[in-house]
Scaffold this active site. Structure first.
Site: not given
Length: 941
Positions: A462, A470, A527
């Site tokens: 990330r 998004e 992540r």
């Protein structure tokens, strides 16, 4: 895997003296027992090869055997008072990927005063790793026997190992236990454990959920079992009578982030501790979903490879009766959708009675996918004390990105030290201070990249410091995007950001990955949190500078630099900012303040004790001061972080519609700052606030940002106050500081002092709780440095008047002498007046009566003028819509829209539905658009 022995017998020489002879060393004996063993952790890294076939060979079991049929000079034994040196008997090779240190343990105490040693280059190979073996290197090992005065018949046990010292194998006499343990485990979609007669005894619970976890009946069947009050929820248990170990979910499946959690290490430790051999069966004969080789993260391929590297063989089985009678030492059984037959249970019982390990794994009852009854029937047939609950464990605070994936550090290392011993695991161990050259594998979207490390491990990154829109509009929050209300517009730019990222970090390219000390190594879902450097510079910053992302207001060290990049992109209308129009943002929620709530509240006090009443505009219903003002210092003190968005209905909170926190805070800022002071509101995010549950960065107050935006007031995060990056305080009207984990340096204090002396307001917000103790001290220190006498006080709770719990009191106890409670739009910064604002007043989506006829939503006019609703459209997430006719709503009045049928009046209208309800009981969104198509309400619940 037990240690093997080299047997040495006693014979007699022609002279009649005692001797170590060859009688016990015929070939048959050697083939059965005379072997040299490797310690468990060395078995996959070292190989043994005979060098001198007179003394060493590989026996029928494939193991290295030593045999001494003759000695130098002839004869049939080893005479007394003699030292025999036999060089280069066998070879040890390093077949691993790291340099190793070789040592040997030799137990020869049963030979009287004779001694037996291994040697390398004439030097004794002892219990310290004195012989270095590089990758691919080999060393010859010899034998030295000193027969002594009176050697006796006996046995020598030899173990070769690697590392820092002797390694005890499972089952040996106890030695010094492990001192380092795994830190944390994850239990993704887990049930909890029980005993046959209720709660498990404490000594059987190896891992419990954190105190913040709770048990829920997720499938709604009412078949879960409750626990005693304050009893921990068992997630891993060890049967105290049988070799049975149980987990609440498939404990080492492929989608676990092994770099963050020690699940695979613990499961391997369980095998080392309890398995009767190195063959492990994996049951796939009862309709299991979580098999050994299943794909999509639900199999156990990674653990299978890991276990095999450590000397085990894992085999799937569908024939328990046959395979359990073979060489297996353990079997793993995940939640079975098909029950076990009586003969299978008998076979498993016999297996356990013979010392075979049985590992049982359940899963949560989400969507009733669990097969708890079948697993409990098996546990009952085995006469195990462990049972499985038909429930799901959730934890809102300690989890791996979602509450249904609780994490725990509550490991019983005292009772089960071997099970939680830290060891080399599957996860990638990274140094946050280092840079890594990695290859791009895929680009998911504008801020998510998969990369492959040099060793072949693939990790999801990330990318830090920015947030791209998004790609699925339904997942976006418009409140975070200044001047953009349309989620479809954001969805479009989400696709554009993905295309940009795929061009900027193309698949196959080598990039440099680094980390930020303020952010930690991993975030949600395991992540990596990283910075990616390409030939074109820092990707994280370029995405912002070119207008495809906004700054993410975390504690990132580069935050203020990134803010500069966003400010430039916005000023020049690059990328998505071409669609941003802050002036078009409607005023939202601007109404007179009738009630406030104070999250995690403390009282406000002074350095000398109680604060005077004429400095307190807001008290709790019980009279505790919740807001204090120091007009001489341009400082105000809040008892809690008033603009905390976690209470918003759209964030799964209880909803804030009745409360005027944003209006009050805006009025307070103007009252404390110098007359006529304009500019942005700056919130501190550089002193640990983003990572703290009790404090706020700009990222935690997006709804307050949207409120200020309606008055063309910018809301900016700033992490460093002693440099020229980020928002210039000369352009701000207020600095908001919520409970800071880290103190302020002298240069930062000086910068805030200069801002205050220039007429800026400083708003300090406290927080209750033991974990915020240091933060309150830091807040008090900042107040003192600014010359204010305001300080934090004791925690304030209210069992009757609260929002979401007693720690968050609500109050209407205001001092009207303070001009802080009118709608902000009525003040000098205007923008209200004729603006239209509708809000949800009440929504009843699950009425006690008729589900259609009694369902309704009511709207309140929080503006200053009557709103003509003719042509306004109300709709839900699947576009069921209702259009208002000729009806209006006066300031402060409400109008109610019923789903069913009826006769419209001035304050009540009917949708006219007769078949099914509109508003989903499990959650939905209420949208309202005006006749021009402008969205005026978006209310999710």
């Amino acid at each position: 895997m037990k240690r093997r022995s080299v047997l040495i017998g006693i014979g007699a020489t022609a002279a009649g003296g005692g001797a170590i002879a060859t009688g016990a060393f015929d070939t048959a004996t050697a083939e059965r027992t005379a072997t040299v063993a490797l310690a468990d952790d060395a078995s996959s890294l070292l190989s043994l090869t005979p060098l001198d076939d007179e003394y060493a060979f590989v026996d029928d079991d494939g193991e290295l055997a030593l045999v001494f049929d003759e000695v130098e000079g002839g004869g049939t034994g080893f005479g007394s008072n003699t030292v025999y040196e036999i060089g280069e008997v066998f070879q040890v090779s390093n077949q691993g990927t790291e340099d190793l240190g070789l040592f040997a343990e030799v137990e020869d105490g049963s030979l009287g005063d004779a001694s037996f040693e291994l040697t390398v280059d004439g030097e004794t190979l002892g219990p310290d790793p004195t012989v270095e073996l590089g990758v691919g290197e080999a060393v010859a090992v010899g034998v030295e026997i000193d027969s002594g005065e009176d050697p006796t018949d006996g046995e020598v046990a030899i173990t070769l190992g690697i590392g820092d010292g002797p390694i005890e194998d499972p089952g040996d006499e106890p030695g010094e236990g492990p001192t380092e343990f795994v830190d944390e485990l994850v239990f993704d979609s887990t049930a909890s454990l029980l005993a046959a007669d209720g709660y498990l005894p404490e000594d059987a619970v190896a891992v419990a959920a954190e105190p913040t976890a709770e048990s829920v009946d997720e499938d709604g069947n009412g078949d879960d079992t409750s626990y005693p009050d304050d009893a921990p929820l068992p997630l891993m248990a060890v049967d105290q009578e049988l070799p049975v170990v149980a987990f609440g979910f498939p404990f080492a499946k492929d989608d676990i982030q092994f770099g963050s959690y020690g699940n695979e290490e613990v499961l391997l430790n369980v095998l080392d501790k309890y398995a009767a051999s190195d063959t492990v069966l994996w049951d796939e004969g009862h309709g299991q979903f979580y098999t050994l080789g299943q794909g999509e993260g639900d199999g156990h391929n990674n653990f299978e490879s890991y276990a095999e590297e450590n000397g085990y063989t894992l085999e799937a089985t569908t024939e328990l009766g046959t395979d359990l009678s073979g060489s297996a030492g353990a079997i793993v059984i995940t939640s079975p959708s098909e029950s076990f037959s009586g003969s299978e249970i008998d076979a498993l019982s016999m297996f356990a009675d013979a010392g075979g390990l049985i590992v049982l794994m359940d899963q949560s009852d989400y969507s009733d996918y669990d097969e708890t009854d079948n697993l409990n029937a098996l546990a009952n047939g085995l006469d195990s004390q462990i049972r499985f609950n038909d429930n799901q464990v959730i934890d809102d605070e300690n989890n791996d990105g979602a509450n249904f994936a609780p994490t725990s550090t509550d490991l019983d290392t005292e009772s089960y030290p071997e099970l939680f011993a830290d060891r080399d695991g599957l996860g990638l161990e990274l140094d946050p201070s280092e840079e890594y050259e990695v290859e791009v594998v895929s680009v998911t979207d504008g801020d998510t990249v998969d990369v492959q490390f040099e060793g072949g491990q693939v990790e999801t990154v990330r990318t830090l410091g920015h947030d791209a829109p998004e790609t699925q509009a339904a997942n976006e929050r418009p409140e975070e995007w200044e001047g953009i209300d349309d989620v479809d517009t954001l969805g479009f730019w989400g696709d554009e950001a993905t295309d940009y990222a795929q061009d900027a970090v193309p698949v196959g390219e080598t990039v440099t990955l680094s980390f930020d000390e303020n952010e930690g190594l991993r975030g949600n879902f395991g992540r990596l949190l990283g910075l990616i450097e390409t030939d074109d510079g820092l990707f994280n910053e370029n995405l912002i500078a070119d207008g495809y992302a906004r700054v993410y207001d975390s504690g990132l060290g580069l935050h203020d630099q990134f803010w500069e990049a966003e400010a430039d992109a916005r000023e020049n209308g690059r990328g998505l900012w071409a669609d941003s129009d802050v002036t078009a943002t409607p005023v939202v929620g601007d109404a007179p303040v009738d009630e406030l709530f104070v999250p995690s509240a403390t009282a406000v006090a002074t350095a000398d004790g109680d604060i005077a009443d004429d400095r307190v505009p807001v008290e709790s219903e019980g009279g505790d001061p919740l807001v204090g003002v120091d007009a001489d210092s341009n400082v105000a003190f809040l008892g809690g972080p008033l603009p905390d968005e976690n209470f918003e209905g759209g964030e799964d909170g209880p909803g804030t519609d009745p409360y005027g926190n944003y209006v009050f805070l805006a009025n307070l800022i103007d009252a404390v700052s110098a007359d006529g002071r304009e500019g942005s509101v700056v919130i501190d995010g550089g002193h640990g606030q983003f990572a703290a549950d009790y404090a706020l960065s700009a990222e935690d107050a997006a709804y307050f940002q949207r409120y200020l935006e309606g008055f063309a007031i910018e809301f900016d995060g700033k992490n460093d106050f002693d440099d020229d990056l980020g928002r210039d305080l000369a352009e701000a009207r207020a600095v908001l500081v919520t409970a800071p984990d880290d103190g302020f340096g002298s240069d930062e204090v000086a910068a805030i002092e200069d801002f205050r002396d220039d007429g800026g307001a400083v708003i300090l917000a406290s927080a209750a709780g033991d974990d915020a103790s240091d933060a309150r001290d830091n807040l008090d220190a900042l107040a003192a440095d600014l010359g204010s006498d305001l300080r934090t006080g004791d925690a304030v709770t209210d069992d009757q008047n609260n929002l979401g719990g007693p720690a968050n009191p609500t109050t209407t106890n205001f001092d009207a002498d303070f001009d802080l409670f009118d709608a902000y739009g009525d003040g000098d910064d205007g923008g209200g007046g004729g603006d239209v604002y509708l809000a949800i007043d009440e929504l009843v989506e699950a009425p006690a009566g008729d589900p259609v006829q009694d369902e309704y939503v009511s709207f309140v006019n929080q503006g200053a003028e009557t709103v003509d609703l003719d042509g306004y459209v109300v709709y839900d997430e699947v576009d069921n819509s209702y259009t208002f006719g000729a009806v209006s709503v006066d300031p402060g009045a409400t109008i109610t829209l019923y789903t069913g049928t009826g006769t419209d009046t001035d304050d009540t209208v009917y949708w006219g539905r007769t078949g099914s309800a509109i508003w989903n009981n499990g959650g939905d969104t209420v949208y309202v658009e005006d006749p021009d198509g402008t969205l005026v309400i978006e209310h999710s619940y």
